[in-house]
Scaffold this active site. Structure first.
Site, mmCIF file in Angstrom:
data_model
loop_
_atom_site.group_PDB
_atom_site.id
_atom_site.type_symbol
_atom_site.label_atom_id
_atom_site.label_comp_id
_atom_site.label_asym_id
_atom_site.label_seq_id
_atom_site.Cartn_x
_atom_site.Cartn_y
_atom_site.Cartn_z
ATOM 1 C CE LYS A 78 -3.512 7.478 14.314
ATOM 2 N NZ LYS A 78 -2.534 6.619 13.387
ATOM 3 C CD GLU B 243 -9.159 4.230 7.540
ATOM 4 O OE1 GLU B 243 -8.326 3.173 7.611
ATOM 5 O OE2 GLU B 243 -8.510 5.360 7.762
ATOM 6 C CB ALA C 291 -0.069 9.807 2.945
ATOM 7 C CG ASN D 55 -7.626 7.828 14.002
ATOM 8 O OD1 ASN D 55 -7.107 8.585 13.203
ATOM 9 N ND2 ASN D 55 -6.961 6.684 14.083
ATOM 10 C CB SER E 223 -6.445 10.169 6.787
ATOM 11 O OG SER E 223 -7.219 9.232 7.799
ATOM 12 N N GLY F 190 0.934 -1.169 -0.006
ATOM 13 C CA GLY F 190 -0.010 0.080 0.118
ATOM 14 C C GLY F 190 0.786 1.197 -0.158
ATOM 15 C CB ALA F 191 2.419 3.064 -2.744
#
Length: 326
Positions: free
Chosen positions: A209, A290, A15, A213, A278, A12-13
């Site tokens: 975290k 998500e 950020a 989020n 994000s 997965g490329a």
């Protein structure tokens, strides 16, 4: 002491994936990237470029959309959004040999959350993120090392990442042991110039975290606000604070020790500056959000303890409506 060179694949490329690939490659590791489409084309043509607090890093890596071309790896980092995991996990099989460790770098409540835990929820499936058990079935959980990433990054173009804040990664075994493979992972991350910590209680920073989020992502989609605005403007700040209070109860109910002072948390969030979450970036681009991992899974864990989360529930519903009508 610097670790020997390892075979590291970034699956997965986006950020975060480009940030890690650039950092690991610049530190001398043998890095490959599993990517697709225009991102794959850009990486093959131009390499990966990262702009962060240490300057600009331009690296060349092996890249393919076929894991079999990349071959077995020592470490595989899953740097994708939670909705893509069901498609990704079967694809990484050729990357795995007997000793390969897999490190999910994914927001929200992980599908492996109850793996390695004792008690009445031991081995339970998190239905919000793994509704049919496909994720648990696709990968031997013994391969997994938990990871919590505190890196804010954006991807202005394929194969390019920008990050204006310090990098921190916390890693830990799902069963909370301190193992040789965990220390190897921590050392590799540290050698790449990323602050790295090994934890005996990985779910503690995981909840930190998750709460970060949860208090920012759905509200950012509803409001269009940056982190600075979310945590500083009075009306938005109060909604973030109410969500924080609800989530802290759920975390405590599941045994996590979350070292958050609410006032300091809000001040730190505001201090992140004009950063778009994000989820807001995905919303703007018409991508899937998500919400299941960041929102629904927390509500699921709350229901297991009969804890209400009315403010959080409403914000998630509003964010889902905004996404559906975009």
């Amino acid at each position: 002491m610097k670790q020997p060179t390892l075979r590291i694949c970034i699956a997965g490329a986006g950020a975060i994936g480009c940030t890690l690939a650039a950092r690991f490659a610049a530190s001398g590791q043998r890095v490959s990237v599993l990517a697709r489409g225009e991102t794959l084309d850009a990486i093959r043509r131009d390499g990966i470029r990262l702009h962060d607090l240490d300057g600009t890093h331009l690296v060349r890596v092996d890249a393919s959309d076929d894991a079999a071309e990349l071959g077995p790896q020592d470490l595989v980092f899953l740097c994708t959004k939670a909705p893509a995991l069901a498609t990704l996990l079967p694809r990484i099989a050729p990357l795995l040999d007997d000793e390969t460790s897999v490190v999910p770098v994914v927001n929200g409540v992980p599908w492996w959350y109850f793996h390695g835990l004792p008690g009445r929820f031991a081995g339970r499936r998190v239905a919000a993120v793994d509704p049919d058990g496909a994720l648990l079935a696709a990968l031997d959980p013994a391969r997994l090392i938990g990871c919590v990433v505190f890196i804010t990054a954006q991807c202005p173009a394929p194969g390019v990442a920008e990050s204006g804040n310090p990098h921190l990664m916390i890693v830990g075994e799902p069963d909370n042991r301190l193992t040789p493979r965990l220390e190897r992972l921590r050392s590799v991350i540290a050698d790449a110039g990323i602050e790295a910590r090994a934890s005996e209680r990985i779910r503690d920073p995981l909840w930190t975290k998750i709460i970060a989020n949860l208090t920012s992502n759905p509200l950012s989609v509803v409001s269009g606000a940056t982190l600075e605005q979310l945590y500083s403007q009075p009306g938005l700040r109060e909604l973030a604070r109410a969500t924080l209070n609800e989530a802290l109860l759920v975390a405590a109910g599941h045994g996590a020790r979350v070292d958050i002072d609410p006032q300091t948390f809000l001040e730190l969030g505001a201090g992140m500056g004009a950063v778009r979450t994000s989820m807001l970036q995905d919303h703007d681009k018409g991508r899937p959000l998500e919400l299941a991992a960041i929102g629904d899974a927390v509500l699921e864990l709350a229901e297991l303890l009969d804890l209400p989360m009315p403010i959080t529930r409403h914000l998630i519903a509003l964010a889902r409506f905004r996404s559906a009508s975009h």
